[in-house]
Scaffold this active site. Sequence first.
Site, short mmCIF file in Angstrom:
data_model
loop_
_atom_site.label_atom_id
_atom_site.label_comp_id
_atom_site.label_asym_id
_atom_site.label_seq_id
_atom_site.Cartn_x
_atom_site.Cartn_y
_atom_site.Cartn_z
N CYS C 154 -7.03 14.93 4.61
CA CYS C 154 -7.05 14.86 6.08
C CYS C 154 -8.36 15.33 6.70
O CYS C 154 -8.52 15.26 7.91
CB CYS C 154 -5.89 15.65 6.64
SG CYS C 154 -4.35 15.26 5.80
N HIS C 287 -7.16 20.74 14.82
CA HIS C 287 -6.51 19.88 13.82
C HIS C 287 -5.06 19.65 14.27
O HIS C 287 -4.60 18.53 14.32
CB HIS C 287 -6.59 20.54 12.44
CG HIS C 287 -6.09 19.67 11.34
ND1 HIS C 287 -6.59 18.40 11.12
CD2 HIS C 287 -5.12 19.87 10.41
CE1 HIS C 287 -5.95 17.86 10.09
NE2 HIS C 287 -5.06 18.72 9.63
N HIS C 322 -0.94 11.53 13.15
CA HIS C 322 -1.93 12.05 12.20
C HIS C 322 -2.45 10.86 11.41
O HIS C 322 -1.72 10.24 10.65
CB HIS C 322 -1.30 13.09 11.29
CG HIS C 322 -2.30 13.83 10.44
ND1 HIS C 322 -3.62 13.46 10.36
CD2 HIS C 322 -2.16 14.91 9.64
CE1 HIS C 322 -4.25 14.28 9.54
NE2 HIS C 322 -3.39 15.18 9.09
#
Lengths: 319, 283, 392
Positions: C154, C287, C322
């Site tokens: 990620c 994040h 995400h």
Amino acid sequence: MYYIQSSAYISHQDTFRKKGFSKNLSENISTLIKPDYKEFINPSLIRRMSEVLRMSVACGSAALKDAGVITADAIIAGTGLGCLMDTEKFLNNVITIQGGMLPPTSFIQSTHNTIAGQLSLALSCHSYNMTHTQNSLSFEYALSDAMLMLDEQSGNILAGAADEYIDPLQPVANHFGLNRFPLTSGAGFFVLSDKVSAHTQAVLADVLAINDSDENVCKDFLQRNQLSVPDLILTDGYRDDNLRQLRQNFSETPVIPYTPLCGTYATSSAFAMHLAIDILQEKTTHVSGSEIKQHRTALVINQLLPGHTGLILIKNHEA
Amino acid sequence: MMTTWCRWKSDKVLLNGELFFQCDKNNMEDMALQLYRFLKIDYPKFHKMDSLSKTGFLLTEIIKTRVDISRYADDEIALVFANNHSCSETDVKFEHSYLEDKTPSPALFVYTLPNIVTGEISIRNKWYGESSVYILPAFDAGFFENQAEILQAHTKALMAGWLQLIPETDAFIYFAEKTAEESFSTKKNITSISFIIKMENLKEELKKQIIEQLNLEDKKPSDIADDAPLFGDNGIGLDSIDALELIVLLDKHYHIKLSNPEEGKKVFQSINSMADYINQTKK
Amino acid sequence: MSVFVTGMGIISAIGNNVAENLSSLQERKSGIRKTKLTCHPQEIFAAPVNLSDDDLRNRFQVSNTPHSRTSLLGIAAVAEAWGHNKHLPGVRTAFIGSTSVGGMDKTEKYYRQVLEGNSADFSLVQTHDSGNTSEKIAHHFGIKGYINTLSTACSSAANALMLAARMLEHDHADRIVAGGSDPLTGFTISGFQSLMIYDEDWCKPFDENRNGLNLGEGAAYLVLENEKSISATGNKPLCLLKGWSNAADAYHQTASSPEGKGATLAMKNAIEKSGVALSDISYINAHGTGTKNNDLSESTALQNIFGKNIPPFSSTKAFTGHTLAAAGAIEAVYSVLSIVHQVLLPGLNYKTIMSETRLTPVTEYKHCDVNAVLSNSFGFGGNNTSLIFKKI
């Protein structure tokens, strides 16, 4: 200058911590020759690790030990296809387990950066942690990142590459005609430093990875290193016409094809670098029947995939 | 009521639920010999017995280490045993002796009746009470309950049990006595023993499944104590990823869905807590 | 040498270009919806891009050779970022892509055929490797030479931007197209479900009752240039990429450490590298995945760095879902937008303050002086990267 302080490699040859192994290379590719992983990896971590992770963590730990380095200032890995065993396992579960819950471990371990990530865990290393994945050039890109980092800051960098074979690769390789040599696995890590030490084995003079396979790429590379001809060339040797051309262009230089020795996988040029380091440290060596006198420079030419060139120039430490 | 019980499952013998003896070999004959020595019995005839007789004999001897038999007269203890394969092991060996070796073995022939086991126990203890052996398709708590019901008018204590040897030793014997309040035939006894056996099997099964699911390569089921904490450094040392794997295990093998990992914390404390949770949820 | 951002392109569930993304952020319009995707058996909350593979091929005139959706999304983003750029002699142009699963969207189909024992279509597996994703994108724009791919789950695209900045700073290239892309796949959706961190409802970053993430798909690419390149291309700089750092948490394969060690290190080093004062950081694009673990660990790390004076922060993942490897680049585009338009970007679905850290995220799109923006991207394997963008 970039100094190679240590080199630990696991392959289908007897390469792991075997100085002088280049004299005992087997013409036939055996099975993967692996050490007792428990000597290098904490047993509580090992139970979840696939082969590529075991090979990588063992080589990473061994390379640090052999370089007399306690912690790495960066961990940089290259991998062409990543953690295939876990990827296949989880994908298989996704497709075949209908409606049930899926075991998460293989998903967790499937990402490409598990290799460098597991090394950071095993070595409690909080520094820069990177994973390059550009198929046959993944290792060269990882090396050039390491060199860039040594330009930025002084330190010891653990750089390497890993790829593993799984059975479902075979039909794909057959279909695309990539089955001339056996599909294999291999992993290795090198400690690179900006300072010479008692452990220094060789010098990493230059690295190039490029989306091009023009003949001039190699010439230009040698030129920028003020070298007309290297003392030794190691090349993938996958395609006969490439090999013939190379032998024509460098008629004075011994050319060793390395794919017949280590098999086919995306980051096999790391095997070639490990081999070059070993040869450069020997006074003389015999590879594939021919005697090679002591030499100061070795060039790894990786054109495993058409249209891609990876070049690694290694020099003898005393040169 | 049932005062003592003893169970022999593969390489382990439990007495009243606690480990009494464990053998380093998982082989019935070796284990019987080790157990015989462990009990310090001097009874040479033991060595001639077939495996069924040895099993009944040894389990009875173990029970006797906990029960004062002397308070019963020689005809006040009844013997009731059952299994699902008679003495077929010995039958096969005997058949082999006359078909292959061409010399029928008399030593084997005498054990080709399943009730010899009660005979051996009676001879050893000089008991003259009721005795019988039954062949049933599978262990049946109700059957033992009925037998106890029938026998209680004539006898004061009962040595009964299931003596299965195939595919591996899975036997138990219990001793039931009459007390002021209860007869030895209360249903509770058998139900509780079958519950204990069920839980014990469940725990054994869980250990095997955990080793497989979590790839605990260097562990055997016997390395995991029933009450050892599964998580943390003082026990098996599992972590949060393992907790998720255990949730998958419950789903896969027991069709139990834990939707909240927090719930798992209580359930996965130990093998005991997991087995209890499965047992309660499956009810 | 300075690193200028001169171009950017994006495709996400909230828009097929930068302008559409900005207006969705302004209107607080999320791209997450309850949907049944072809790659996954259940109805889930996810943020798909509203263009099919064929739509993308047609719109960007992609050749008929095998392309993963990952590449097609990347081409869409680079088309906007690259814009009118031309290949010029003397301007060394490189490409650094990133993806977490490469061509998994096609591999899933291939492997299903294999497991079902049918004759398999090998062209589906031809695009599996992550390197292929980048080459397909780069070649579409005639970029040759240095073409590389990073894959650190990620944090991938943030790392691609960081590597690009480092290479420009050390004169290894003059102009670099860097970013990342990832498609929605059954593999990743099932993966996060197996970790029990896929919210069955809307994700709620930085909320006390957050219960996991929703996945999305998309791509974003930025054009980064040095002074020499700008003088040749004449491109107008949007802002500077001033600071960067990557650090390993070295705590756990998936979870972040409770004290946020890796995150703290990454932020601290990036800020130091940028030379920007803490007080000059006007907005933090966190994040903020919406998992219990990440948001707590990240909040703690923010407190470690900023103490009581934490700048306005939010997670835009409640808009885009995400997007894994693409997230770092998508959020870099949002960080640049924050500077260019002098705005704070909102989070969504926030109701209750987190009891442990008591931090309140930005919930409104509002104008404000923005000097510098910190963007965080954290990945599996404890891979933490922070970037600092600064107004020129």
